[in-house]
Design a protein around this motif. Structure first.
Motif, mmCIF file in Angstrom:
data_model
loop_
_atom_site.group_PDB
_atom_site.id
_atom_site.type_symbol
_atom_site.label_atom_id
_atom_site.label_comp_id
_atom_site.label_asym_id
_atom_site.label_seq_id
_atom_site.Cartn_x
_atom_site.Cartn_y
_atom_site.Cartn_z
ATOM 1 N N ARG A 73 -0.497 53.977 45.277
ATOM 2 C CA ARG A 73 -1.704 54.574 45.865
ATOM 3 C C ARG A 73 -1.347 55.606 46.917
ATOM 4 N NH1 ARG A 73 -3.869 49.406 45.638
ATOM 5 N NH2 ARG A 73 -3.323 49.017 47.827
ATOM 6 N N ASP A 83 -2.952 54.719 36.109
ATOM 7 C CA ASP A 83 -3.632 53.509 36.556
ATOM 8 C C ASP A 83 -4.808 53.845 37.464
ATOM 9 O OD1 ASP A 83 -1.807 52.035 35.186
ATOM 10 O OD2 ASP A 83 -0.836 51.149 36.934
ATOM 11 N N PRO A 84 -5.940 53.129 37.348
ATOM 12 C CA PRO A 84 -7.029 53.309 38.309
ATOM 13 C C PRO A 84 -6.591 52.812 39.681
ATOM 14 C CG PRO A 84 -7.482 51.439 36.879
ATOM 15 C CD PRO A 84 -6.243 52.087 36.343
ATOM 16 N N PRO A 85 -7.153 53.387 40.756
ATOM 17 C CA PRO A 85 -6.701 53.026 42.113
ATOM 18 C C PRO A 85 -6.729 51.529 42.391
ATOM 19 C CG PRO A 85 -8.104 54.964 42.198
ATOM 20 C CD PRO A 85 -8.151 54.466 40.787
ATOM 21 N N GLU A 86 -7.719 50.835 41.865
ATOM 22 C CA GLU A 86 -7.825 49.407 42.162
ATOM 23 C C GLU A 86 -6.714 48.589 41.515
ATOM 24 O OE1 GLU A 86 -10.622 50.275 38.667
ATOM 25 O OE2 GLU A 86 -10.062 51.221 40.577
ATOM 26 N N ARG A 87 -6.022 49.139 40.536
ATOM 27 C CA ARG A 87 -4.911 48.435 39.888
ATOM 28 C C ARG A 87 -3.553 48.865 40.429
ATOM 29 N NH1 ARG A 87 -4.860 49.117 33.725
ATOM 30 N NH2 ARG A 87 -2.875 48.048 34.113
ATOM 31 N N SER A 101 -0.369 49.548 42.919
ATOM 32 C CA SER A 101 0.289 48.974 44.089
ATOM 33 C C SER A 101 0.053 49.885 45.289
ATOM 34 C CB SER A 101 1.795 48.869 43.839
ATOM 35 O OG SER A 101 2.367 50.167 43.765
#
Length: 244
Positions: A80, A70-74, A76
């Motif tokens: 992260r 998952d990209p960081p902005e998506r 939890s």
């Protein structure tokens, strides 16, 4: 054959060490791990090193997949935190973990169900929250798999269900986190009500497979203090009380 079964450690190294000490004191040497190893505001890097050194048969849970893909902005906050701690070699180890594993045609390891790492096996989540799954629901999720023992995690709820055909489905509960608020597929809460680490010992004898669900004390106050220092008051409460 006796095996310790662990799941959902979530970077709680203190709880992991307590569980290891407990099952070794009971004379159990072999252990299996059902995933969700590191995600959380605790000790992802240190827990990864410990698990790599132990070399147990281990599968990936949904949080391994999310941390890696998952990209960081998506992500939890828990994912992260773990993603920010991991070294390249630890990420390579996570990538090497299979989503399921079969041992000697007798034992199947899955995180959620054979179909999905996000599906609950022994619980059902609907618009009313989480409830224990019916025998028919559990049987449907098990399908025609020939394994006599199916081990699952994901929900953090310790439970064992024997199907009419004798197959045993076991969720050992969570080593590292006894309460959380979930969103998939509907908002729900999981609350085991006490802070002890959970795991299971499974054993095969002449009558088949049997499970013992166990609780272990550890220094959950120190774990909660670490979560609080890392900005997660929600985790601190869950670690201290087993409630959201």
């Amino acid at each position: 054959m006796r095996l310790a079964v662990l799941s959902d450690i979530h970077g709680n190294l203190a709880a992991l060490e307590a569980v290891i000490a407990d099952f070794r004191a009971r004379g159990v040497e072999r252990a299996l791990d059902l995933g969700d190893l590191l995600s959380g505001p605790l000790q992802a890097r240190e827990t990864a090193d410990r698990l790599i050194g132990l070399g147990w048969p281990t599968i990936a849970g949904n949080h391994e997949r999310q941390v890696l893909n998952d990209p960081p902005e998506r992500m939890s906050a828990s994912d992260r935190h773990a993603a920010g701690e991991l070294r390249a070699d630890q990420r390579d180890w996570l990538r090497s973990l299979p989503p399921s594993l079969r041992l000697d045609d007798e034992v199947l390891l899955v995180h959620g169900t054979p179909a999905s790492d996000l599906e609950c096996f022994l619980e059902t989540v609907d618009a009313g929250g989480m409830r224990a799954a019916s025998a028919a629901e559990v049987a449907r999720r098990a399908g025609a798999d020939p394994a006599r023992l199916i081990l699952c995690g994901h929900t953090h709820v310790p439970r064992a269900v024997r199907l009419d055909d004798g197959r045993l489905i076991v969720n050992p509960g969570s080593v590292g986190l006894q309460a959380y608020a979930g969103e998939h597929p509907h908002p729900h809460r999981v609350e085991n009500g006490t802070p002890q680490a959970r795991y299971a010992i499974v054993e095969r004898d002449a009558r088949g497979w049997h499970a013992q669900l166990l609780q272990v004390d550890y220094d959950w106050g120190a774990a909660a203090a670490l979560a609080r220092r890392n900005g997660r008051e929600d985790w601190a409460r869950a670690l201290l009380t087993g409630r959201v």
